[in-house]
Scaffold this motif. Sequence first.
Motif, PDB file in Angstrom:
ATOM      1  N   LYS A   2       5.589 -14.481  58.525  1.00 27.29           N
ATOM      2  CA  LYS A   2       4.074 -14.147  58.594  1.00 27.29           C
ATOM      3  C   LYS A   2       3.398 -13.263  57.583  1.00 27.29           C
ATOM      4  CE  LYS A   2       0.872 -12.464  61.962  1.00 27.29           C
ATOM      5  NZ  LYS A   2       0.665 -12.053  63.407  1.00 27.29           N
ATOM      6  N   ALA A   3       4.251 -12.111  57.458  1.00 22.85           N
ATOM      7  CA  ALA A   3       3.961 -11.070  56.251  1.00 22.85           C
ATOM      8  C   ALA A   3       3.997 -11.836  55.266  1.00 22.85           C
ATOM      9  CB  ALA A   3       5.018 -10.431  56.279  1.00 22.85           C
ATOM     10  N   LEU A   4       4.905 -12.823  54.680  1.00 20.83           N
ATOM     11  CA  LEU A   4       4.748 -13.525  53.412  1.00 20.83           C
ATOM     12  C   LEU A   4       3.685 -14.196  53.113  1.00 20.83           C
ATOM     13  CD1 LEU A   4       6.245 -14.031  50.698  1.00 20.83           C
ATOM     14  CD2 LEU A   4       7.170 -16.051  52.040  1.00 20.83           C
ATOM     15  N   ILE A   5       3.184 -15.125  54.188  1.00 17.40           N
ATOM     16  CA  ILE A   5       2.101 -15.906  54.008  1.00 17.40           C
ATOM     17  C   ILE A   5       0.598 -14.980  53.938  1.00 17.40           C
ATOM     18  CG2 ILE A   5       0.691 -17.393  55.464  1.00 17.40           C
ATOM     19  CD1 ILE A   5       3.130 -18.354  56.684  1.00 17.40           C
ATOM     20  N   TRP A   6       0.657 -13.775  54.874  1.00 17.35           N
ATOM     21  CA  TRP A   6      -0.500 -12.919  54.624  1.00 17.35           C
ATOM     22  C   TRP A   6      -0.555 -12.250  53.131  1.00 17.35           C
ATOM     23  CZ3 TRP A   6      -5.058 -12.130  57.065  1.00 17.35           C
ATOM     24  CH2 TRP A   6      -4.923 -12.567  58.325  1.00 17.35           C
ATOM     25  N   THR A   7       0.580 -12.146  52.634  1.00 18.42           N
ATOM     26  CA  THR A   7       0.625 -11.237  51.381  1.00 18.42           C
ATOM     27  C   THR A   7       0.158 -12.272  50.112  1.00 18.42           C
ATOM     28  OG1 THR A   7       2.442  -9.871  52.222  1.00 18.42           O
ATOM     29  CG2 THR A   7       2.165  -9.990  49.978  1.00 18.42           C
ATOM     30  N   THR A   8       0.610 -13.742  50.341  1.00 14.41           N
ATOM     31  CA  THR A   8       0.380 -14.473  49.439  1.00 14.41           C
ATOM     32  C   THR A   8      -1.091 -14.787  49.644  1.00 14.41           C
ATOM     33  OG1 THR A   8       2.618 -15.780  49.706  1.00 14.41           O
ATOM     34  CG2 THR A   8       0.900 -16.902  48.633  1.00 14.41           C
ATOM     35  N   GLY A   9      -1.689 -14.908  50.697  1.00  9.88           N
ATOM     36  CA  GLY A   9      -3.119 -15.277  50.983  1.00  9.88           C
ATOM     37  C   GLY A   9      -3.958 -14.137  50.371  1.00  9.88           C
ATOM     38  N   ILE A  10      -3.759 -12.900  50.511  1.00 10.94           N
ATOM     39  CA  ILE A  10      -4.365 -11.755  49.983  1.00 10.94           C
ATOM     40  C   ILE A  10      -4.341 -11.804  48.638  1.00 10.94           C
ATOM     41  CG2 ILE A  10      -4.515  -9.258  50.049  1.00 10.94           C
ATOM     42  CD1 ILE A  10      -3.940  -9.391  52.986  1.00 10.94           C
ATOM     43  N   THR A  11      -3.371 -11.820  47.928  1.00 11.78           N
ATOM     44  CA  THR A  11      -3.020 -11.823  46.680  1.00 11.78           C
ATOM     45  C   THR A  11      -3.647 -13.234  46.009  1.00 11.78           C
ATOM     46  OG1 THR A  11      -0.659 -10.908  47.024  1.00 11.78           O
ATOM     47  CG2 THR A  11      -1.109 -11.929  44.871  1.00 11.78           C
ATOM     48  N   THR A  12      -3.661 -14.375  46.455  1.00 17.60           N
ATOM     49  CA  THR A  12      -4.277 -15.268  45.836  1.00 17.60           C
ATOM     50  C   THR A  12      -5.995 -15.191  45.975  1.00 17.60           C
ATOM     51  OG1 THR A  12      -2.645 -16.782  46.645  1.00 17.60           O
ATOM     52  CG2 THR A  12      -4.955 -17.886  46.149  1.00 17.60           C
ATOM     53  N   LEU A  13      -6.357 -14.554  46.975  1.00 17.80           N
ATOM     54  CA  LEU A  13      -7.897 -14.201  46.998  1.00 17.80           C
ATOM     55  C   LEU A  13      -8.112 -13.099  46.015  1.00 17.80           C
ATOM     56  CD1 LEU A  13      -8.717 -14.138  50.883  1.00 17.80           C
ATOM     57  CD2 LEU A  13      -9.530 -15.769  49.166  1.00 17.80           C
ATOM     58  N   TYR A  14      -7.240 -12.066  45.917  1.00 15.64           N
ATOM     59  CA  TYR A  14      -7.576 -11.230  44.794  1.00 15.64           C
ATOM     60  C   TYR A  14      -7.586 -11.785  43.417  1.00 15.64           C
ATOM     61  CZ  TYR A  14      -6.968  -7.056  41.912  1.00 15.64           C
ATOM     62  OH  TYR A  14      -6.984  -6.051  40.834  1.00 15.64           O
ATOM     63  N   ALA A  15      -6.708 -12.479  43.123  1.00 21.43           N
ATOM     64  CA  ALA A  15      -6.766 -13.297  41.827  1.00 21.43           C
ATOM     65  C   ALA A  15      -7.972 -14.050  41.562  1.00 21.43           C
ATOM     66  CB  ALA A  15      -4.994 -14.154  41.648  1.00 21.43           C
ATOM     67  N   LEU A  16      -8.401 -14.934  42.491  1.00 25.38           N
ATOM     68  CA  LEU A  16      -9.368 -15.834  42.323  1.00 25.38           C
ATOM     69  C   LEU A  16     -10.771 -14.754  42.213  1.00 25.38           C
ATOM     70  CD1 LEU A  16      -8.959 -18.309  45.166  1.00 25.38           C
ATOM     71  CD2 LEU A  16      -8.885 -18.855  42.834  1.00 25.38           C
ATOM     72  N   ALA A  17     -10.732 -13.902  43.021  1.00 22.39           N
ATOM     73  CA  ALA A  17     -11.954 -12.907  42.899  1.00 22.39           C
ATOM     74  C   ALA A  17     -11.958 -12.090  41.556  1.00 22.39           C
ATOM     75  CB  ALA A  17     -11.937 -11.897  43.835  1.00 22.39           C
ATOM     76  N   LYS A  18     -10.712 -11.812  40.854  1.00 19.27           N
ATOM     77  CA  LYS A  18     -10.743 -11.174  39.599  1.00 19.27           C
ATOM     78  C   LYS A  18     -11.132 -12.100  38.413  1.00 19.27           C
ATOM     79  CE  LYS A  18      -9.265  -7.252  37.916  1.00 19.27           C
ATOM     80  NZ  LYS A  18      -9.980  -6.193  37.868  1.00 19.27           N
ATOM     81  N   ASN A  19     -10.851 -13.575  38.671  1.00 18.52           N
ATOM     82  CA  ASN A  19     -11.192 -14.529  37.472  1.00 18.52           C
ATOM     83  C   ASN A  19     -12.208 -15.213  37.795  1.00 18.52           C
ATOM     84  OD1 ASN A  19      -8.673 -13.981  36.280  1.00 18.52           O
ATOM     85  ND2 ASN A  19      -7.461 -15.198  37.643  1.00 18.52           N
ATOM     86  N   ASN A  20     -13.221 -14.876  38.800  1.00 11.68           N
ATOM     87  CA  ASN A  20     -14.472 -15.258  38.737  1.00 11.68           C
ATOM     88  C   ASN A  20     -15.433 -15.251  37.699  1.00 11.68           C
ATOM     89  OD1 ASN A  20     -16.433 -16.931  40.434  1.00 11.68           O
ATOM     90  ND2 ASN A  20     -17.036 -14.940  41.299  1.00 11.68           N
TER      91      ASN A  20
END
Length: 188
Positions: A61-79
């Motif tokens: 669960k911690a890995l899934i949350w970390t992956t999701g938050i990291t993905t959203l951060y990367a998408l927001a950074k590359n918007n």
Amino acid sequence: MLRVLKRTPYFVTNVQSRIKLPEKFKGTIIEKWTNYWKNLFIDYRQMFQDLRTDIQDDPRKALIWTTGITTLYALAKNNPNEIDFKDIMKRVTNDVILVSEDCRNPKSIEHLRYIQKCYNEGVIHYRSLGIISFMYTCEINDSCDLYKAHCSYLKPSYSSLFSRMVDVGFMGKWWNTYIKTTNYDVNM
């Protein structure tokens, strides 16, 4: 990382026990302010302890949350933003100009001319939703002061939103422009 999380609460407790407030500050705003910060440290200490136990109890669960938050951060950074849109339009227009008129793709030229016309009329707008961006048009320029611009009954409906959409920016790229101008030098 878990060792750091394990030591943090004890470090905060040691700092709190060492800090003593002089008698002259009792009952003043300084005492209230220090109590606020002490309670904030206590809350964060409890949060770190809970985080540590949650990570140890369910690492997936911690890995899934970390992956999701990291993905959203990367998408927001590359918007992409409006400056990126203008930049890509200038680059593509410069590339198209170098190709002879007989070889140019009419759909690409039509798309570029439409966007240039919208910019000239001042009816193209940019909107960002954090991880995705939109370029859309409206019927009237913002500086226009006609009745049509102020009447709520003449405003465009939400159903016409997709027909007014010019481009969608996602993952660092403006996709409609990319699709329509990829083969700008192939006359079909």
